[in-house]
Design a protein around this motif. Structure first.
Motif, PDB file in Angstrom:
ATOM      1  N   VAL A  53       0.860  -1.180   0.000  1.00  0.00           N
ATOM      2  CA  VAL A  53       0.000   0.000   0.000  1.00  0.00           C
ATOM      3  C   VAL A  53       0.899   1.233   0.000  1.00  0.00           C
ATOM      4  O   VAL A  53       1.735   1.395   0.899  1.00  0.00           O
ATOM      5  CB  VAL A  53      -0.939   0.023   1.221  1.00  0.00           C
ATOM      6  CG1 VAL A  53      -1.754   1.318   1.248  1.00  0.00           C
ATOM      7  CG2 VAL A  53      -1.861  -1.195   1.210  1.00  0.00           C
ATOM      8  N   HIS A  54       0.736   2.095  -0.992  1.00  0.00           N
ATOM      9  CA  HIS A  54       1.556   3.295  -1.126  1.00  0.00           C
ATOM     10  C   HIS A  54       0.706   4.529  -0.847  1.00  0.00           C
ATOM     11  O   HIS A  54      -0.365   4.693  -1.432  1.00  0.00           O
ATOM     12  CB  HIS A  54       2.148   3.390  -2.540  1.00  0.00           C
ATOM     13  CG  HIS A  54       2.968   2.202  -2.934  1.00  0.00           C
ATOM     14  ND1 HIS A  54       4.284   2.058  -2.555  1.00  0.00           N
ATOM     15  CD2 HIS A  54       2.645   1.090  -3.663  1.00  0.00           C
ATOM     16  CE1 HIS A  54       4.751   0.916  -3.049  1.00  0.00           C
ATOM     17  NE2 HIS A  54       3.772   0.314  -3.712  1.00  0.00           N
ATOM     18  N   SER A  55       1.199   5.405   0.015  1.00  0.00           N
ATOM     19  CA  SER A  55       0.469   6.622   0.369  1.00  0.00           C
ATOM     20  C   SER A  55       1.014   7.816  -0.403  1.00  0.00           C
ATOM     21  O   SER A  55       2.211   7.912  -0.659  1.00  0.00           O
ATOM     22  CB  SER A  55       0.585   6.895   1.872  1.00  0.00           C
ATOM     23  OG  SER A  55      -0.022   5.867   2.619  1.00  0.00           O
ATOM     24  N   VAL A  56       0.110   8.720  -0.763  1.00  0.00           N
ATOM     25  CA  VAL A  56       0.491   9.975  -1.408  1.00  0.00           C
ATOM     26  C   VAL A  56      -0.039  11.124  -0.559  1.00  0.00           C
ATOM     27  O   VAL A  56      -0.910  10.934   0.290  1.00  0.00           O
ATOM     28  CB  VAL A  56      -0.072  10.058  -2.845  1.00  0.00           C
ATOM     29  CG1 VAL A  56       0.483   8.942  -3.708  1.00  0.00           C
ATOM     30  CG2 VAL A  56      -1.595  10.022  -2.836  1.00  0.00           C
ATOM     31  N   PRO A  57       0.476  12.339  -0.738  1.00  0.00           N
ATOM     32  CA  PRO A  57       0.036  13.467   0.096  1.00  0.00           C
ATOM     33  C   PRO A  57      -1.473  13.687   0.022  1.00  0.00           C
ATOM     34  O   PRO A  57      -2.117  13.451  -1.004  1.00  0.00           O
ATOM     35  CB  PRO A  57       0.805  14.651  -0.494  1.00  0.00           C
ATOM     36  CG  PRO A  57       2.008  14.034  -1.127  1.00  0.00           C
ATOM     37  CD  PRO A  57       1.557  12.718  -1.665  1.00  0.00           C
ATOM     38  N   ALA A  58      -2.034  14.170   1.133  1.00  0.00           N
ATOM     39  CA  ALA A  58      -3.476  14.413   1.215  1.00  0.00           C
ATOM     40  C   ALA A  58      -3.738  15.578   2.146  1.00  0.00           C
ATOM     41  O   ALA A  58      -2.906  15.945   2.974  1.00  0.00           O
ATOM     42  CB  ALA A  58      -4.191  13.152   1.712  1.00  0.00           C
ATOM     43  N   LEU A  59      -4.933  16.158   1.990  1.00  0.00           N
ATOM     44  CA  LEU A  59      -5.388  17.157   2.960  1.00  0.00           C
ATOM     45  C   LEU A  59      -6.712  16.671   3.540  1.00  0.00           C
ATOM     46  O   LEU A  59      -7.425  15.874   2.929  1.00  0.00           O
ATOM     47  CB  LEU A  59      -5.534  18.535   2.306  1.00  0.00           C
ATOM     48  CG  LEU A  59      -6.444  18.700   1.077  1.00  0.00           C
ATOM     49  CD1 LEU A  59      -7.896  18.868   1.490  1.00  0.00           C
ATOM     50  CD2 LEU A  59      -5.999  19.893   0.254  1.00  0.00           C
ATOM     51  N   GLY A  67      -6.874  12.832  -1.388  1.00  0.00           N
ATOM     52  CA  GLY A  67      -5.592  12.640  -2.052  1.00  0.00           C
ATOM     53  C   GLY A  67      -5.290  13.730  -3.058  1.00  0.00           C
ATOM     54  O   GLY A  67      -6.156  14.129  -3.835  1.00  0.00           O
ATOM     55  N   LEU A  68      -4.065  14.210  -3.038  1.00  0.00           N
ATOM     56  CA  LEU A  68      -3.641  15.266  -3.952  1.00  0.00           C
ATOM     57  C   LEU A  68      -2.813  14.675  -5.094  1.00  0.00           C
ATOM     58  O   LEU A  68      -2.090  13.687  -4.898  1.00  0.00           O
ATOM     59  CB  LEU A  68      -2.801  16.306  -3.199  1.00  0.00           C
ATOM     60  CG  LEU A  68      -3.517  17.005  -2.034  1.00  0.00           C
ATOM     61  CD1 LEU A  68      -2.544  17.911  -1.303  1.00  0.00           C
ATOM     62  CD2 LEU A  68      -4.719  17.793  -2.538  1.00  0.00           C
TER      63      LEU A  68
END
Length: 378
Positions: A53-59, A67-68
Motif C-alpha cells: 500500500v503506497h500513500s500519497v500526500p493528502a489534505l 488525495g492530492l
C-alpha cells in the motif's frame, strides 16, 4: 493479472468505498492475482492482504483525507506495470491515476460510488450541480469502463454524458450477517440493554453525516413501544442528538466485525433516511441479517428494496410515510418475519465472491479490448 488499485478512501477511514476496496483486494489474493494499492496518506497500513500500500500526500476535508495529485503516482504505476487500473470512487487522485494509466497504455476501470452532484444539490449550490457533473464526466471520460452500482446511478451518468458504462453492484457477507445471530446470547443481552421492556428496535447503521439526513428520525417521536438505535459516528452527531433529544435513542458508536453483526441482529426494523446513496450497502447487510428495510425511493435503495415484499420505499422528504411504515412494522411481528425472510432470500446470490468474480470479468474485458485496439492500429 496485475491490478493497480487507486482509491480515494482506505483504512483507517471506514466507509463504503473502503469496504468495497478491501473486499476486492481479499478476492484478488484468493484468486491468485497480483495487486498494489495507492491511497491518500493519513495512517494507512503499509500493506493489505499481502499487497503493498503506497500513500500519497493528502489534505483533510470533513474528517476525510483527500488525495492530492502527485508525480509519485506515475512512477508507481510505471514500476508496477499493471494489466489494469482499478480507480475506486475517483476524484483528484483517481483522475490522475486514470490519466497516468492512459499514457502508459494501461486500461482502466473506474467505479462510481459517490454522489458528488447530490452533495451540491443538498447544500443548495444550484450552480455547482452542473459543474459537479462536468467534473464527474471529466474524471470518468478517461476510463475505458465506468461501473455504476445501481440503475439510478447509471441513468445519472448517462444524462451527464459519461460513456462506456456497465452496472456492478456490491457483495454482502452472507455468513457474518445472518438471521441465526439473533439466537446468540450476546445479542440477547444487547437487546435487553437496548429495549429492556421488549420494545421494537428500529436501527440505523452508517456514517452520521449531513447526506444521511438522520434528523428525519425525529418523525418517530412519540411512537409507543419503539426504540431507535444508531450505529456509527460522524460530523452530524451534534445535530442529530439535538434533533432527537428527548426520544428513546441509543448511540452505539462505530462498530465492525462481530459487534456490528450483533447490532444488526438486535434490530427488528432497519431504517435508512439518506437520499443520496449510489448503492446502499447497509441495506444489503440488514437484509442478510433477516430484517425488513425502510428507505427512500431514491438512488440505490430502489434496486435493493422490493416494495411490500422485503420492505418499504418512502418518497424523499415524506416523514409521515416514514412514521407510518415504522408504526406498521413495529406492531406486526408476523409481517416483520415475512419481510425479513424475503430480504434474506433476495441477497443470497450477492456474495462478495460472485460479485468480485464479475469484476474480474470486467478487468478481462477492458484488457482484451485494449489489446485488440493496439493490434488494429498496427
Amino acid at each position: 493479472m496485475r491490478i493497480a488499485v487507486i482509491t480515494e478512501s482506505f483504512l483507517p477511514t471506514l466507509n463504503g468505498v473502503t469496504t468495497s476496496v478491501r473486499k476486492v483486494l481479499d478476492h484478488l489474493r484468493l484468486r491468485g492475482h497480483e495487486a498494489m494499492v495507492i491511497v491518500p496518506s493519513a495512517g494507512a497500513p503499509r500493506e493489505y492482504a499481502g499487497f503493498p500500500v503506497h500513500s500519497v500526500p493528502a489534505l483533510a476535508y470533513r474528517q476525510f483525507p483527500v488525495g492530492l495529485p502527485s508525480p509519485h503516482v506515475q512512477r508507481l504505476l510505471a514500476d508496477f506495470r499493471p494489466d489494469v487500473l482499478h480507480a475506486a470512487s475517483p476524484f483528484l487522485l483517481g483522475a490522475q491515476g486514470i490519466d497516468a494509466a492512459r499514457r502508459l497504455g494501461v486500461p482502466s476501470v473506474a467505479v462510481f460510488q459517490t454522489d458528488v452532484a447530490g452533495y451540491a444539490r443538498r447544500n443548495r449550490l444550484t450552480a455547482a450541480t452542473g459543474f459537479a457533473w462536468r467534473v464527474v464526466r471529466w474524471v470518468h471520460d478517461g476510463a475505458d469502463l465506468t461501473l455504476a452500482p445501481s440503475t439510478a446511478s447509471l441513468a445519472d451518468l448517462e444524462r451527464a454524458g459519461v460513456d462506456r458504462l456497465a452496472r456492478w453492484g456490491r457483495g454482502v457477507d452472507l455468513d457474518t450477517y445472518h438471521p441465526r445471530n439473533r439466537l446468540d446470547p450476546v445479542v440477547h443481552r444487547l437487546r435487553q440493554r437496548l429495549a429492556p421492556r421488549g420494545e421494537t428496535i428500529v436501527g440505523y447503521v452508517g456514517r452520521v453525516a449531513p447526506e444521511k439526513q438522520l434528523e428525519r428520525l425525529a418523525a418517530l417521536r412519540g411512537l409507543d413501544g419503539v426504540r431507535v438505535v444508531i450505529v456509527g459516528d460522524g460530523p452530524s452527531m451534534p445535530s442529530v442528538r439535538r434533533a432527537l433529544k428527548g426520544m428513546p435513542v441509543r448511540y452505539l458508536g462505530s462498530l465492525t466485525g462481530q459487534e456490528l453483526a450483533a447490532a444488526y441482529a438486535s434490530f427488528d426494523v432497519f431504517v435508512h433516511t439518506g437520499t443520496e446513496e449510489t448503492f446502499g450497502q447497509t441495506l444489503q447487510e440488514a437484509h442478510a441479517s433477516g430484517l425488513p428495510v425502510i428507505a427512500p425511493r431514491a438512488g440505490g435503495p430502489i434496486d435493493l428494496v422490493d416494495e411490500g415484499v422485503d420492505g418499504y420505499l418512502v418518497e424523499p422528504g415524506d416523514d409521515r410515510g416514514l412514521r407510518a411504515y415504522v408504526e406498521l412494522l413495529s406492531t406486526d411481528t408476523a409481517l416483520r418475519a415475512r419481510m425479513g425472510e424475503a430480504g434474506r432470500r433476495a441477497v443470497l446470490g450477492r456474495s462478495w465472491e460472485s460479485v468480485c468474480d464479475e469484476l474480474i470479468g470486467h478487468y478481462e474485458r477492458v484488457r482484451a479490448e485494449r489489446t485488440e485496439r493496439v493490434r488494429l492500429a498496427r
